[in-house]
Design an enzyme around this catalytic site. Sequence first.
Site, PDB file in Angstrom:
ATOM      1  N   SER A 124       0.881  -4.619  10.276  1.00  0.00           N
ATOM      2  CA  SER A 124      -0.113  -5.372   9.498  1.00  0.00           C
ATOM      3  C   SER A 124       0.507  -6.225   8.405  1.00  0.00           C
ATOM      4  O   SER A 124       1.516  -5.850   7.796  1.00  0.00           O
ATOM      5  CB  SER A 124      -1.067  -4.362   8.846  1.00  0.00           C
ATOM      6  OG  SER A 124      -1.831  -4.976   7.839  1.00  0.00           O
ATOM      7  N   GLU A 126      -0.680  -6.334   5.631  1.00  0.00           N
ATOM      8  CA  GLU A 126      -0.775  -5.524   4.401  1.00  0.00           C
ATOM      9  C   GLU A 126       0.597  -4.993   3.985  1.00  0.00           C
ATOM     10  O   GLU A 126       0.794  -4.608   2.839  1.00  0.00           O
ATOM     11  CB  GLU A 126      -1.728  -4.348   4.620  1.00  0.00           C
ATOM     12  CG  GLU A 126      -3.184  -4.661   4.399  1.00  0.00           C
ATOM     13  CD  GLU A 126      -3.530  -4.932   2.944  1.00  0.00           C
ATOM     14  OE1 GLU A 126      -3.269  -4.059   2.102  1.00  0.00           O
ATOM     15  OE2 GLU A 126      -4.055  -6.009   2.647  1.00  0.00           O
ATOM     16  N   TYR A 148      -2.643   2.706   2.692  1.00  0.00           N
ATOM     17  CA  TYR A 148      -2.694   2.143   4.048  1.00  0.00           C
ATOM     18  C   TYR A 148      -1.474   1.269   4.318  1.00  0.00           C
ATOM     19  O   TYR A 148      -0.810   1.399   5.355  1.00  0.00           O
ATOM     20  CB  TYR A 148      -3.984   1.320   4.222  1.00  0.00           C
ATOM     21  CG  TYR A 148      -3.992   0.465   5.478  1.00  0.00           C
ATOM     22  CD1 TYR A 148      -4.343   1.013   6.708  1.00  0.00           C
ATOM     23  CD2 TYR A 148      -3.634  -0.892   5.431  1.00  0.00           C
ATOM     24  CE1 TYR A 148      -4.336   0.237   7.870  1.00  0.00           C
ATOM     25  CE2 TYR A 148      -3.630  -1.668   6.583  1.00  0.00           C
ATOM     26  CZ  TYR A 148      -3.981  -1.102   7.800  1.00  0.00           C
ATOM     27  OH  TYR A 148      -3.970  -1.877   8.934  1.00  0.00           O
TER      28      TYR A 148
HETATM   29  P1  NAP Z   1     -10.876  -0.501  13.697  1.00  0.00           P
HETATM   30  O1  NAP Z   1     -11.998  -1.350  14.197  1.00  0.00           O
HETATM   31  O2  NAP Z   1     -11.039   0.208  12.400  1.00  0.00           O
HETATM   32  O3  NAP Z   1     -10.546   0.584  14.844  1.00  0.00           O
HETATM   33  C1  NAP Z   1      -9.738   1.694  14.575  1.00  0.00           C
HETATM   34  C2  NAP Z   1      -9.710   2.573  15.808  1.00  0.00           C
HETATM   35  O4  NAP Z   1      -8.871   3.719  15.555  1.00  0.00           O
HETATM   36  C3  NAP Z   1     -11.080   3.134  16.220  1.00  0.00           C
HETATM   37  O5  NAP Z   1     -11.177   3.112  17.626  1.00  0.00           O
HETATM   38  C4  NAP Z   1     -11.003   4.579  15.733  1.00  0.00           C
HETATM   39  O6  NAP Z   1     -11.808   5.462  16.468  1.00  0.00           O
HETATM   40  C5  NAP Z   1      -9.536   4.874  16.009  1.00  0.00           C
HETATM   41  N1  NAP Z   1      -9.021   6.054  15.311  1.00  0.00           N
HETATM   42  C6  NAP Z   1      -9.057   6.316  13.989  1.00  0.00           C
HETATM   43  N2  NAP Z   1      -8.479   7.493  13.726  1.00  0.00           N
HETATM   44  C7  NAP Z   1      -8.038   7.995  14.905  1.00  0.00           C
HETATM   45  C8  NAP Z   1      -7.359   9.171  15.288  1.00  0.00           C
HETATM   46  N3  NAP Z   1      -7.013  10.116  14.405  1.00  0.00           N
HETATM   47  N4  NAP Z   1      -7.050   9.345  16.593  1.00  0.00           N
HETATM   48  C9  NAP Z   1      -7.414   8.433  17.503  1.00  0.00           C
HETATM   49  N5  NAP Z   1      -8.092   7.303  17.210  1.00  0.00           N
HETATM   50  C10 NAP Z   1      -8.390   7.082  15.919  1.00  0.00           C
HETATM   51  O7  NAP Z   1      -9.530  -1.358  13.590  1.00  0.00           O
HETATM   52  P2  NAP Z   1      -9.171  -2.811  14.209  1.00  0.00           P
HETATM   53  O8  NAP Z   1      -9.611  -3.851  13.251  1.00  0.00           O
HETATM   54  O9  NAP Z   1      -9.611  -2.864  15.617  1.00  0.00           O
HETATM   55  O10 NAP Z   1      -7.584  -2.774  14.111  1.00  0.00           O
HETATM   56  C11 NAP Z   1      -6.795  -2.251  15.178  1.00  0.00           C
HETATM   57  C12 NAP Z   1      -5.424  -1.866  14.630  1.00  0.00           C
HETATM   58  O11 NAP Z   1      -4.783  -3.019  14.109  1.00  0.00           O
HETATM   59  C13 NAP Z   1      -5.435  -0.853  13.495  1.00  0.00           C
HETATM   60  O12 NAP Z   1      -4.273  -0.061  13.616  1.00  0.00           O
HETATM   61  C14 NAP Z   1      -5.347  -1.694  12.247  1.00  0.00           C
HETATM   62  O13 NAP Z   1      -4.791  -0.953  11.178  1.00  0.00           O
HETATM   63  C15 NAP Z   1      -4.435  -2.800  12.738  1.00  0.00           C
HETATM   64  N6  NAP Z   1      -4.586  -4.107  12.101  1.00  0.00           N
HETATM   65  C16 NAP Z   1      -5.804  -4.693  12.045  1.00  0.00           C
HETATM   66  C17 NAP Z   1      -5.925  -5.968  11.499  1.00  0.00           C
HETATM   67  C18 NAP Z   1      -7.257  -6.665  11.437  1.00  0.00           C
HETATM   68  O14 NAP Z   1      -7.361  -7.653  10.708  1.00  0.00           O
HETATM   69  N7  NAP Z   1      -8.263  -6.223  12.180  1.00  0.00           N
HETATM   70  C19 NAP Z   1      -4.781  -6.638  11.025  1.00  0.00           C
HETATM   71  C20 NAP Z   1      -3.540  -6.005  11.123  1.00  0.00           C
HETATM   72  C21 NAP Z   1      -3.445  -4.745  11.680  1.00  0.00           C
HETATM   73  P3  NAP Z   1     -13.367   5.788  16.041  1.00  0.00           P
HETATM   74  O15 NAP Z   1     -14.180   4.718  16.708  1.00  0.00           O
HETATM   75  O16 NAP Z   1     -13.552   7.148  16.601  1.00  0.00           O
HETATM   76  O17 NAP Z   1     -13.432   5.720  14.552  1.00  0.00           O
HETATM   77  N1  GDD Z   2     -13.969  -4.629   2.025  1.00  0.00           N
HETATM   78  C1  GDD Z   2     -14.276  -5.385   0.961  1.00  0.00           C
HETATM   79  N2  GDD Z   2     -15.524  -5.265   0.412  1.00  0.00           N
HETATM   80  N3  GDD Z   2     -13.350  -6.236   0.479  1.00  0.00           N
HETATM   81  C2  GDD Z   2     -13.710  -7.016  -0.575  1.00  0.00           C
HETATM   82  C3  GDD Z   2     -14.977  -6.957  -1.164  1.00  0.00           C
HETATM   83  C4  GDD Z   2     -15.931  -6.033  -0.655  1.00  0.00           C
HETATM   84  O1  GDD Z   2     -17.047  -5.904  -1.123  1.00  0.00           O
HETATM   85  N4  GDD Z   2     -15.023  -7.869  -2.157  1.00  0.00           N
HETATM   86  C5  GDD Z   2     -13.840  -8.471  -2.190  1.00  0.00           C
HETATM   87  N5  GDD Z   2     -13.037  -7.955  -1.239  1.00  0.00           N
HETATM   88  C6  GDD Z   2     -11.629  -8.329  -1.005  1.00  0.00           C
HETATM   89  C7  GDD Z   2     -10.668  -7.149  -0.988  1.00  0.00           C
HETATM   90  O2  GDD Z   2     -10.363  -6.738  -2.309  1.00  0.00           O
HETATM   91  C8  GDD Z   2      -9.498  -7.761  -0.238  1.00  0.00           C
HETATM   92  O3  GDD Z   2      -8.672  -8.462  -1.128  1.00  0.00           O
HETATM   93  C9  GDD Z   2     -10.153  -8.763   0.716  1.00  0.00           C
HETATM   94  O4  GDD Z   2     -11.513  -8.908   0.284  1.00  0.00           O
HETATM   95  C10 GDD Z   2     -10.147  -8.344   2.173  1.00  0.00           C
HETATM   96  O5  GDD Z   2     -10.631  -7.024   2.270  1.00  0.00           O
HETATM   97  P1  GDD Z   2     -10.967  -6.349   3.689  1.00  0.00           P
HETATM   98  O6  GDD Z   2     -11.869  -7.213   4.474  1.00  0.00           O
HETATM   99  O7  GDD Z   2     -11.391  -4.956   3.423  1.00  0.00           O
HETATM  100  O8  GDD Z   2      -9.570  -6.409   4.478  1.00  0.00           O
HETATM  101  P2  GDD Z   2      -8.069  -6.103   4.025  1.00  0.00           P
HETATM  102  O9  GDD Z   2      -7.365  -7.426   3.916  1.00  0.00           O
HETATM  103  O10 GDD Z   2      -8.015  -5.194   2.869  1.00  0.00           O
HETATM  104  O11 GDD Z   2      -7.508  -5.297   5.290  1.00  0.00           O
HETATM  105  C11 GDD Z   2      -7.754  -5.776   6.608  1.00  0.00           C
HETATM  106  O12 GDD Z   2      -6.707  -6.621   6.997  1.00  0.00           O
HETATM  107  C12 GDD Z   2      -5.413  -6.006   7.114  1.00  0.00           C
HETATM  108  C13 GDD Z   2      -4.417  -7.087   7.525  1.00  0.00           C
HETATM  109  O13 GDD Z   2      -3.983  -7.784   6.397  1.00  0.00           O
HETATM  110  C14 GDD Z   2      -7.869  -4.558   7.513  1.00  0.00           C
HETATM  111  O14 GDD Z   2      -8.288  -4.974   8.801  1.00  0.00           O
HETATM  112  C15 GDD Z   2      -6.541  -3.843   7.677  1.00  0.00           C
HETATM  113  O15 GDD Z   2      -6.665  -2.808   8.662  1.00  0.00           O
HETATM  114  C16 GDD Z   2      -5.500  -4.868   8.126  1.00  0.00           C
HETATM  115  O16 GDD Z   2      -4.241  -4.272   8.284  1.00  0.00           O
END
Ligand code: NAP
Ligand code: GDD
Length: 326
Positions: A124, A126, A148
């Site tokens: 990520s 992050e 995280y």
């Molecule tokens: P998400 O919607 O939160 O999905 C997370 C998945 O992990 C869900 O299927 C959840 O299952 C499963 N899970 C959680 N704990 C588990 C455990 N102990 N054992 C097995 N499965 C478990 O996340 P996403 O946005 O699709 O992201 C996919 C991956 O990419 C994650 O690793 C995230 O950290 C990473 N990532 C995401 C982003 C982004 O912007 N979306 C960016 C960079 C990296 P349940 O449905 O049962 O909760």
């Molecule tokens: N969730 C949330 N809720 N975020 C808020 C809010 C609110 O009400 N208001 C402002 N924010 C700001 C957060 O402080 C953060 O800076 C930004 O919006 C994005 O927050 P999220 O959408 O929760 O995503 P994230 O960037 O912290 O994390 C996501 O992206 C990562 C990749 O950079 C997640 O998908 C992570 O799993 C992923 O790795």
Amino acid sequence: MTKRALITGITGQDGSYLAEFLLDEGYEVVGMVRRSSTVTFERIAHLQDRIGTVHGDLLDQASLIDLLRTYRPTEVYNLAAQSFVQTSFGQPVLTGEITALGVTRLLDAIRIVDPDIRFYQASSSEMFGKVHEVPQNEDTPFHPRSPYGVAKVYGHWITVNYRESYGLHASSGMLFNHESPRRGLEFVTRKISHGAARIKLGLDRELRLGNLEAHRDWGFAGDYVKAMWMMLQQETPDDYVVAAGRTHSVREFCNVAFGHLGLNWEDHVVVDEQFFRPAEVDLLVGDATKARTVLGWKDSTTFEELVVMMVDADMDLLSGKLRPIS
Ligand code: NAP
Ligand code: GDD
């Protein structure tokens, strides 16, 4: 040879898009799901007759070994994680167990059962956290700002370590934020698209948010899952940044989302301290030159198109039009 992919986290946003993509590529797809007292299959309901599901948990090593032995996948995509940054401050140990050590459990299961399996780790942006340079690329030092982010740094390096120690075909995708109508409701983009739609429909009056000045490099999840697959098709495993290469603030996201519905966001958004984080990631913007040149990856969705797609989907969902998934 049958191409068989195992996806952990298949019930999540990315898991559902990746499953669709791999089915189109002719794969047999098996998704690992954890036991739950309620059904968590909303995002994959439309695929259920085309994929297999198997119970397992990143917290349980034996379940991982068992399912690899039973299903013999050729590719494993590790998308499962405790993925919500805010929750990681409240549950840092659980986040570490799943998001960090869970990667080792899975890599070790692969090493034991079949070291020829190709492995993708969902790393990520992050990890860059308090960024040391702009934009961020594969050589930018990590400086995570949340439990995280710290857990993802561990997951990233253990993937590199198993590649270097045991010769596994293990790749790590450092993906920047990617969103969609399937995004969880607690993430800021979906919170805004859903909240704006509720206000438009008269179901709410205000939307409470935290830091409006945070900047993210937001892309469309459907574009990003393709990069995961592309990494595993390379002869040599490697690490790649995947990003759109543009950055926008939460404030700008609000402006486009509410504006699309003919609303002024400033009339409805209330800043609420409870949504601020103990340490913030202020600015992310990625340089995906390597993914674009080596993998041939490209994205297809502008920032405005992404926001409008999410707002329209939430308007359909909340106004009762049959569109649970898109
Ligand atoms: P998400 O919607 O939160 O999905 C997370 C998945 O992990 C869900 O299927 C959840 O299952 C499963 N899970 C959680 N704990 C588990 C455990 N102990 N054992 C097995 N499965 C478990 O996340 P996403 O946005 O699709 O992201 C996919 C991956 O990419 C994650 O690793 C995230 O950290 C990473 N990532 C995401 C982003 C982004 O912007 N979306 C960016 C960079 C990296 P349940 O449905 O049962 O909760
Ligand atoms: N969730 C949330 N809720 N975020 C808020 C809010 C609110 O009400 N208001 C402002 N924010 C700001 C957060 O402080 C953060 O800076 C930004 O919006 C994005 O927050 P999220 O959408 O929760 O995503 P994230 O960037 O912290 O994390 C996501 O992206 C990562 C990749 O950079 C997640 O998908 C992570 O799993 C992923 O790795």
